[in-house]
Write a protein that holds these residues in place. Structure first.
Motif, PDB file in Angstrom:
ATOM      1  N   MET A  28     -33.241  24.543 -26.724  1.00  0.00           N
ATOM      2  CA  MET A  28     -32.210  23.750 -25.863  1.00  0.00           C
ATOM      3  C   MET A  28     -31.258  23.040 -26.664  1.00  0.00           C
ATOM      4  SD  MET A  28     -32.902  20.860 -23.052  1.00  0.00           S
ATOM      5  CE  MET A  28     -33.103  19.547 -23.964  1.00  0.00           C
ATOM      6  N   ILE A  68     -31.161  26.167 -22.121  1.00  0.00           N
ATOM      7  CA  ILE A  68     -31.709  25.173 -21.370  1.00  0.00           C
ATOM      8  C   ILE A  68     -32.992  25.471 -20.759  1.00  0.00           C
ATOM      9  CG2 ILE A  68     -31.314  23.211 -19.768  1.00  0.00           C
ATOM     10  CD1 ILE A  68     -28.354  23.868 -20.477  1.00  0.00           C
ATOM     11  N   SER A  69     -33.019  26.688 -19.983  1.00  0.00           N
ATOM     12  CA  SER A  69     -34.207  27.159 -19.276  1.00  0.00           C
ATOM     13  C   SER A  69     -35.728  27.032 -20.051  1.00  0.00           C
ATOM     14  CB  SER A  69     -34.241  28.465 -18.443  1.00  0.00           C
ATOM     15  OG  SER A  69     -32.991  28.449 -17.831  1.00  0.00           O
ATOM     16  N   ILE A 116     -37.906  24.216 -19.910  1.00  0.00           N
ATOM     17  CA  ILE A 116     -38.747  24.183 -18.949  1.00  0.00           C
ATOM     18  C   ILE A 116     -39.995  25.076 -18.704  1.00  0.00           C
ATOM     19  CG2 ILE A 116     -38.737  24.155 -16.225  1.00  0.00           C
ATOM     20  CD1 ILE A 116     -36.613  22.446 -16.904  1.00  0.00           C
ATOM     21  N   TRP A 117     -39.669  26.281 -19.473  1.00  0.00           N
ATOM     22  CA  TRP A 117     -40.901  26.962 -19.696  1.00  0.00           C
ATOM     23  C   TRP A 117     -41.926  26.451 -20.577  1.00  0.00           C
ATOM     24  CZ3 TRP A 117     -37.205  31.518 -20.527  1.00  0.00           C
ATOM     25  CH2 TRP A 117     -36.328  31.714 -19.250  1.00  0.00           C
ATOM     26  N   ARG A 125     -44.020  23.926 -18.830  1.00  0.00           N
ATOM     27  CA  ARG A 125     -45.018  24.297 -17.839  1.00  0.00           C
ATOM     28  C   ARG A 125     -46.187  24.310 -18.556  1.00  0.00           C
ATOM     29  NH1 ARG A 125     -43.346  30.084 -16.030  1.00  0.00           N
ATOM     30  NH2 ARG A 125     -44.061  30.594 -18.205  1.00  0.00           N
TER      31      ARG A 125
END
Lengths: 331, 429
Positions: free
Chosen positions: B157, B162-163, B166-167, B170
Motif C-alpha cells: 500500500m 491500495i487494493s 485488503i487482500w 482477508r
C-alpha cells in the motif's frame, strides 16, 4: 441553435459525470477489494455523491494563516475551468459540437497545459512543505508528459490532414487511429494518465508520502473543487482517448457496413457510441488505479523523457515518411 | 547560563525539544556541515514527517533534510507511544503482566505471550507439558504469518497499490477467526499461561487451522505471482534502503532485516526453544540487503511457518496443557470448581502468583516476527519482578532507518519504513 444545446448538455453531463465517476470509483474499488462500497444513501447508494457534496459544503473553509489567501482561493478554480473549457471542441456526434474552431487541436493542448497552474499555485500558496513538493512534482510531470502527448496527437493529425478535432474524428470512419497508429495510441493513453495525475502517476498527491500533496491544506468546497477537477479530467481524458484514437463517435469500420440512417437515429447512435467508449475508459482509469502501484518521481521522469518522448518522435517520423512515400508512389 | 535559566522558566518545552532535534540533525555528521553559503539557491529544506503522518506506521517521527527530493540526512525521534510498560511490570504479578505484552507488538500478540512465559519459566524452572509447547508453537507461527501479512499489505500500500492491503487482510481475518476459537480473543489473545496455555485446542479451532494450512499456500502463491514480476513494485524496491551485512550487525538489526542483509541468524535454529529443534525448516536469507531482499525473506518465512505448522499438527501429542504444580501454574478449572484445594490454589496464583527464587535473573529471547524479542527479568523472590526489561526488535530495527534513508528520495522513505516494519507500541514500550 445546436451548439448551444450541445454546450448546455455537455457541461451538465461533465459536471454530473464527475459525481457519477466518484460513485463508480468507490463501487468498483469495492468490487475489486471484496467489499461493498457505498450502498446506504438512496437506492444502491446512488445519492452518495450528493451526500458527499453537502458534507463538503458544510465543512469549515480553512486558509493557512501564513498562506497567500488570494492565490489559495483561485487555485482550485483553474483546473475545473480548464476541464469545462475542453468540451468546447469535442465532437459528440456527426455535427454535434459546440464550436468549429479551425485549429482546435492546438486549443486542446493549450488548455491542457493551463490546468497545471492551478496545482502549482495551490502548492505554493498553501505555504506547506508537503504542498510545495506536490506542486513541484505536478509541474515537472505535466511538462514532461505534454511533449509525448503532443507528438502522439500530431501523429493522428497526419491521417486527418487537419488541425481540427472534427476532421480527426471524421477521418476515423473506416480505420480507427489505434489500428493505424497503435504505438501513438499507447503513448497517448500513458500520457493521458500522467496528465490526469492518476495511478501510477499520482505522485502529485501521493498519500503515503506527501499526505495530500498539493491539496493538503485545502478543506471544504475548495478541496471539493480539486476533487471535482480530478474526476472531470478523468472523464475529459477518456473523451480525448476516444476522440483521437478509438474512432470518436464511429463504430468500428462504420463506413463499410453501417447503412444510411435517419438523422435523429444517427445522432442517438453517435452519442451513445461516444458515451459508451468514454465510460469504458473511465472504468479503465479506475481499474488501473485500484490495481497497480505508483512510480517514484525518478521513474516517471525517466519514462517520460528517455522512453516516451523518443518513441513518440520516432513514431511520428515513421508515419510521416510512410504516408509521404505512399502518396508519391500512388501519384 | 543565564539564558538557559530564562528559557526553562518560560513554557518553551516543545520549542527546546524541537531545537535540540534540529541541532542534532546538523551535528550528526560533522563532515557534512550545513552551511548557508553552500546553498545560495536555498534548495535545502527540513521536512518534518510524523508523528502523525499516513505512512509512518503509528507515531514514528522523522526529520529529513532534503536537497530537492533527495534526503541528505535523516533523524529519528522515538517515544511518542511510551507507556512505561517495563515500570508497570514491577507492580504486577508475572501472569498479570501478560495482557500488557499483547499491546506491545500488537500485530503478533501470541509471540509476545510466549516470550514472557518462556522467560518466567526459565527463571522459576517450570516444566511445561509437551502438548502445551506444541500449542504455543502453533500460535506463534500463526502470529508470524499474521504479522508478515500485515507488513505485506502495508508495504504494498505504501507503494501505492491500495487494493492489495485488503487482500492480505482477508487472509489475516482467517487467522483472527482461528485465534478467536483457540484463545477466545481475536486480537489481544493472552492465551499462554505460565506453565502452559489457558485452554486446549478445540475441535473448531483445529478444523480452522487445518483449513488455513491447506488454503494459505495457494494465496501466498497468488501474492508471489502478483508482485515478483511486477515492474513497478520491483523497480521501486530493488537497491532501495540497502543495509550491508556489517552495518546491519553493527546497528543491531535483527530478524528479517538481518537475514535480508545476508546473516542467517534465527533464534529458533541457533538457540532452540519450545520444540523448534525437532522441526524441519529453512532460514530464508538474502544477500542484497535491500527492500526486495527483505520482501523475499518475509515471504519465504511465511512458507516456512506453514511447514512448521504442518509438522506441529502431525506431531501434536496428547496430554495435559499446564504444569501440574499448584505453586507454578494455575490449576485446571475442574479442580477450582470442585475442590477446596483447587480453589485456594487459584486464589494464591492470582494474588501472589509464581515466586521465582530470590536474586535469580534471566534473559530469554524468542524469534518474534520482527526479530529477537527478549525478556530480561530480575527476581527478588516475591511474585512481582524486581526489574523487567524488554529487548524489542522494532526498536533495534529502527536504528537501521537513519542509515538507510540517507541518499534515498522522499518516495523511497515510506517503502523503507514499510520494509523495516516497525511497531511503535513495541519500539516505544
Amino acid at each position: 441553435m445546436t451548439p448551444y444545446i450541445v454546450l448546455g448538455v455537455s457541461v451538465a453531463l461533465l459536471v454530473s459525470s464527475a459525481a457519477i465517476a466518484v460513485y463508480a470509483e468507490r463501487r468498483i474499488a469495492g468490487a475489486i477489494q471484496n467489499r461493498y462500497g457505498p450502498n446506504r444513501v438512496g437506492p444502491l447508494g446512488l445519492f452518495q455523491p450528493v451526500a458527499d457534496v453537502i458534507k463538503l459544503i458544510l465543512k469549515e473553509d480553512i486558509t493557512p494563516s501564513a498562506g497567500y489567501r488570494f492565490l489559495h482561493t483561485i487555485a482550485p478554480i483553474i483546473p475545473v475551468a480548464t476541464a469545462i473549457m475542453t468540451v468546447a471542441v469535442i465532437p459528440f456526434g456527426d455535427g454535434l459540437y459546440v464550436s468549429n474552431m479551425n485549429a482546435s487541436v492546438l486549443y486542446l493542448l493549450a488548455i491542457a497545459s493551463l490546468g497545471v497552474y492551478g496545482i502549482t499555485i495551490a502548492g505554493w500558496a498553501s505555504n506547506s512543505k508537503y504542498s510545495l513538493l506536490g506542486g513541484l512534482r505536478a509541474s515537472a510531470q505535466m511538462i514532461s508528459y505534454e511533449l509525448p502527448l503532443g507528438m502522439a496527437v500530431a501523429s493522428c493529425l497526419l491521417f486527418a490532414g487537419s488541425l481540427n478535432v472534427l476532421d480527426v474524428a471524421a477521418s476515423q470512419e473506416t480505420w480507427w487511429n489505434i489500428i493505424r497508429n497503435p504505438l501513438g495510441g499507447i503513448i497517448f493513453i500513458i500520457s493521458a494518465f500522467a496528465e490526469s495525475k492518476r495511478t501510477p502517476f499520482d505522485l502529485v498527491e501521493a498519500e503515503q508520502e506527501l499526505v495530500g500533496g498539493f491539496h493538503t491544506e485545502y478543506s471544504s468546497m475548495k478541496f471539493g473543487m480539486f476533487f471535482l477537477a480530478e474526476y472531470m479530467h478523468v472523464v475529459i481524458n477518456s473523451m480525448l482517448i476516444t476522440t483521437f484514437f478509438f474512432g470518436s463517435y464511429h463504430l468500428p469500420f462504420a463506413a463499410l457496413w453501417l447503412p444510411e440512417l435517419s438523422e435523429p437515429l444517427k445522432m442517438a447512435l453517435d452519442v451513445s457510441v461516444f458515451l459508451a467508449k468514454t465510460s469504458f475508459f473511465v472504468f479503465f482509469f479506475i481499474w488501473v488505479r485500484w490495481t497497480i502501484g505508483r512510480f517514484t518521481f525518478k521513474q516517471v521522469m525517466d519514462l517520460g523523457w528517455s522512453r516516451l518522448l523518443p518513441l513518440s518522435i520516432l513514431n511520428f517520423v515513421i508515419i510521416a515518411s510512410v504516408l509521404y512515400f505512399l502518396e508519391h508512389a500512388l501519384s | 547560563m543565564m539564558e538557559l535559566e530564562q528559557k526553562s522558566a518560560s513554557p518553551t518545552f516543545f520549542k527546546k525539544h524541537q531545537e535540540s532535534f534540529y541541532k542534532s540533525l546538523e551535528d550528526k555528521h560533522t563532515t557534512l556541515e550545513f552551511e548557508d553559503s553552500d546553498d545560495p539557491l536555498n534548495s535545502r529544506m527540513v521536512l518534518n514527517m510524523g508523528p502523525s503522518h499516513p505512512a509512518t506506521h503509528g507515531v514514528l517521527r522523522l526529520l529529513l533534510q532534503l536537497n530537492g527530493e533527495t534526503i541528505e540526512k535523516a533523524k529519528l525521534d522515538l517515544g511518542y507511544l511510551h507507556r512505561g510498560v517495563e515500570k508497570i511490570a514491577e507492580n504486577k504479578t508475572y501472569q498479570e503482566f501478560m495482557p500488557y505484552t499483547d499491546r506491545m507488538d500488537y500485530l503478533s500478540p501470541y509471540s509476545n505471550n510466549v516470550a514472557l512465559c518462556l522467560a518466567v519459566e526459565k527463571l522459576a524452572d517450570v516444566e511445561v507439558p509437551e502438548r502445551a509447547q506444541y500449542i504455543r508453537m502453533i500460535g506463534a507461527e500463526l502470529a508470524r504469518i499474521s504479522a508478515h501479512l500485515l507488513w505485506l499489505g502495508t508495504m504494498v500500500m505504501d507503494s501505492g497499490a491500495i487494493s492489495f492491503f485488503i487482500w492480505t487482510f482477508r487472509e489475516r481475518e482467517k487467522i483472527y477467526d482461528i485465534m478467536d476459537q483457540l484463545a477466545g480473543h481475536r486480537f489481544t489473545v493472552s492465551h499462554a499461561r505460565i506453565g502452559g496455555v489457558a485452554n486446549d485446542i478445540t475441535d473448531d479451532a483445529m478444523a480452522l487451522i487445518k483449513e488455513f494450512v491447506q488454503t494459505f499456500p495457494k494465496e501466498l502463491k497468488g501474492f508471489h505471482s502478483m508482485l515478483d514480476r511486477n515492474r513497478i513494485f520491483v523497480d521501486r524496491n530493488v537497491d532501495v534502503g540497502v543495509v550491508s551485512t556489517e552495518k546491519a550487525i553493527d546497528l543491531g538489526a535483527t530478524g528479517p532485516i538481518l537475514r535480508g542483509s545476508g546473516y542467517a541468524y534465527d533464534i529458533r535454529r541457533f538457540e532452540p526453544y519450545l520444540k523448534y529443534d525437532e522441526m524441519d525448516f529453512e532460514i530464508p536469507t538474502r544477500l542484497e540487503g535491500d527492500n526486495l531482499a527483505r520482501y523475499y525473506v518475509r515471504m519465504e518465512e511465511m512458507h516456512e511457518s506453514i511447514r512448521i505448522l504442518r509438522q506441529c499438527l502431525d506431531r501434536l501429542p496428547k496430554g495435559p496443557i499446564r504444569a501440574n504444580d499448584a505453586k507454578q501454574a494455575y490449576p485446571s478449572k475442574d479442580e477450582v470448581y470442585y475442590s477446596m484445594e483447587g480453589m485456594i490454589h487459584d486464589f494464591m496464583m492470582t494474588d501472589t502468583g509464581i515466586c521465582p527464587p530470590e536474586g535469580a535473573e534471566v534473559y530469554h529471547a524468542v524469534e518474534a516476527p520482527k526479530g529477537e524479542l527478549g525478556y530480561f527479568i530480575q527476581s527478588d523472590g516475591t511474585g512481582h519482578p524486581w526489574r523487567l526489561k524488554v529487548n524489542a526488535p522494532s526498536f533495534r530495527n529502527l536504528q537501521v532507518l537513519e542509515h538507510s534513508l540517507e541518499g534515498a528520495s522522499i518516495s523511497d522513505t515510506v517503502l523503507i519504513i514499510g520494509s523495516i516494519d516497525p511497531v511503535m507500541g513495541e519500539a516505544d514500550k
